[in-house]
Scaffold this active site. Sequence first.
Site, PDB file in Angstrom:
ATOM      1  N   GLY A  64       0.834  -1.205   0.000  1.00 51.23           N
ATOM      2  CA  GLY A  64       0.000   0.000   0.000  1.00 51.23           C
ATOM      3  C   GLY A  64       0.859   1.241   0.000  1.00 51.23           C
ATOM      4  N   GLN A  86       3.041   9.716   1.779  1.00 57.06           N
ATOM      5  CA  GLN A  86       4.352   9.094   1.563  1.00 57.06           C
ATOM      6  C   GLN A  86       5.049   9.587   0.296  1.00 57.06           C
ATOM      7  OE1 GLN A  86       2.614   5.014   2.299  1.00 57.06           O
ATOM      8  NE2 GLN A  86       4.605   4.738   3.257  1.00 57.06           N
ATOM      9  N   CYS A 146       6.487  -0.795   6.621  1.00 59.46           N
ATOM     10  CA  CYS A 146       6.028   0.437   5.980  1.00 59.46           C
ATOM     11  C   CYS A 146       7.137   0.949   5.071  1.00 59.46           C
ATOM     12  CB  CYS A 146       5.703   1.474   7.054  1.00 59.46           C
ATOM     13  SG  CYS A 146       5.156   3.066   6.402  1.00 59.46           S
ATOM     14  N   LEU A 147       6.784   1.387   3.859  1.00 60.88           N
ATOM     15  CA  LEU A 147       7.812   1.864   2.921  1.00 60.88           C
ATOM     16  C   LEU A 147       8.546   3.093   3.458  1.00 60.88           C
ATOM     17  CD1 LEU A 147       5.957   1.483  -0.514  1.00 60.88           C
ATOM     18  CD2 LEU A 147       7.733  -0.003   0.448  1.00 60.88           C
ATOM     19  N   HIS A 182      -3.763   0.464   8.005  1.00 61.93           N
ATOM     20  CA  HIS A 182      -2.431   1.090   7.984  1.00 61.93           C
ATOM     21  C   HIS A 182      -2.461   2.339   7.085  1.00 61.93           C
ATOM     22  CE1 HIS A 182       2.139   0.727   7.870  1.00 61.93           C
ATOM     23  NE2 HIS A 182       1.899   1.559   6.871  1.00 61.93           N
ATOM     24  N   GLU A 183      -3.079   2.204   5.895  1.00 61.61           N
ATOM     25  CA  GLU A 183      -3.123   3.341   4.959  1.00 61.61           C
ATOM     26  C   GLU A 183      -4.049   4.443   5.471  1.00 61.61           C
ATOM     27  OE1 GLU A 183      -0.801   3.444   2.899  1.00 61.61           O
ATOM     28  OE2 GLU A 183      -0.304   1.342   3.117  1.00 61.61           O
ATOM     29  N   HIS A 227      -2.232   6.547   7.820  1.00 61.24           N
ATOM     30  CA  HIS A 227      -1.338   7.508   7.149  1.00 61.24           C
ATOM     31  C   HIS A 227      -2.102   8.778   6.770  1.00 61.24           C
ATOM     32  CE1 HIS A 227       2.626   5.807   6.448  1.00 61.24           C
ATOM     33  NE2 HIS A 227       2.134   4.674   5.991  1.00 61.24           N
TER      34      HIS A 227
HETATM   35 ZN    ZN Z   1       3.048   2.864   5.724  1.00 60.37          ZN
END
Ligand code: ZN
Length: 192
Positions: free
Chosen positions: A45, A50, A107-108, A149-150, A153
């Site tokens: 995701g 991000q 997480c990226l 999770h998204e 964000h």
């Molecule tokens: Zn993340």
Amino acid sequence: MILPVLKYGHPVLRQKGVRIESITPEIQTLINDMKETMYAAKGVGLAAQQVGRALQLAIIDVTGVTDRPSTLRLHGQPADVAAFMPVVLINPQVKPAADPVTGPEGCLSFPEIYSEVSRPESVEVTALNEKGKKFQFQCGGLLARAVQHEADHLNGILFIDRMTLEKKTELKPELHALQASTKEALKMKVRV
Ligand code: ZN
């Protein structure tokens, strides 16, 4: 176009996303760039924060993960997860639909950092799709985890905020180092 993924320590990651009122060509381009960026980074995701945009926009594709199942219900009926991917979530509203379960997460924006995180096993989601049309679904397993999770964000919440204090303390040196290198890189950019 593949966009740079911001790392922990960048202030945009802590900004709440602004609601998207219409799918402009600019938003459409951002969605396409975010898809390309997520696949290039092999992520499940990606949230607009991000890539430096504080908007209520995230994309998810769980099909790359084969060892962690997802479930999906559309209009109350079981539906094919793969056919639903990638899913674009605009202005999403997420409601818990089951008790929390613990599962691994990454997480990226936090390379090489992983932790167990507790979240509801399934959720009900209402959002706009990339055409600006409202849709609803229920999901469980990895997809439910990714959605939550998204959605976090989009509200400036990061998965470290959901870890146990014990885990966060254990990861403190890595988190400090990542934050410091992000801030240093930002300073260098300002100087240039
Ligand atoms: Zn993340």
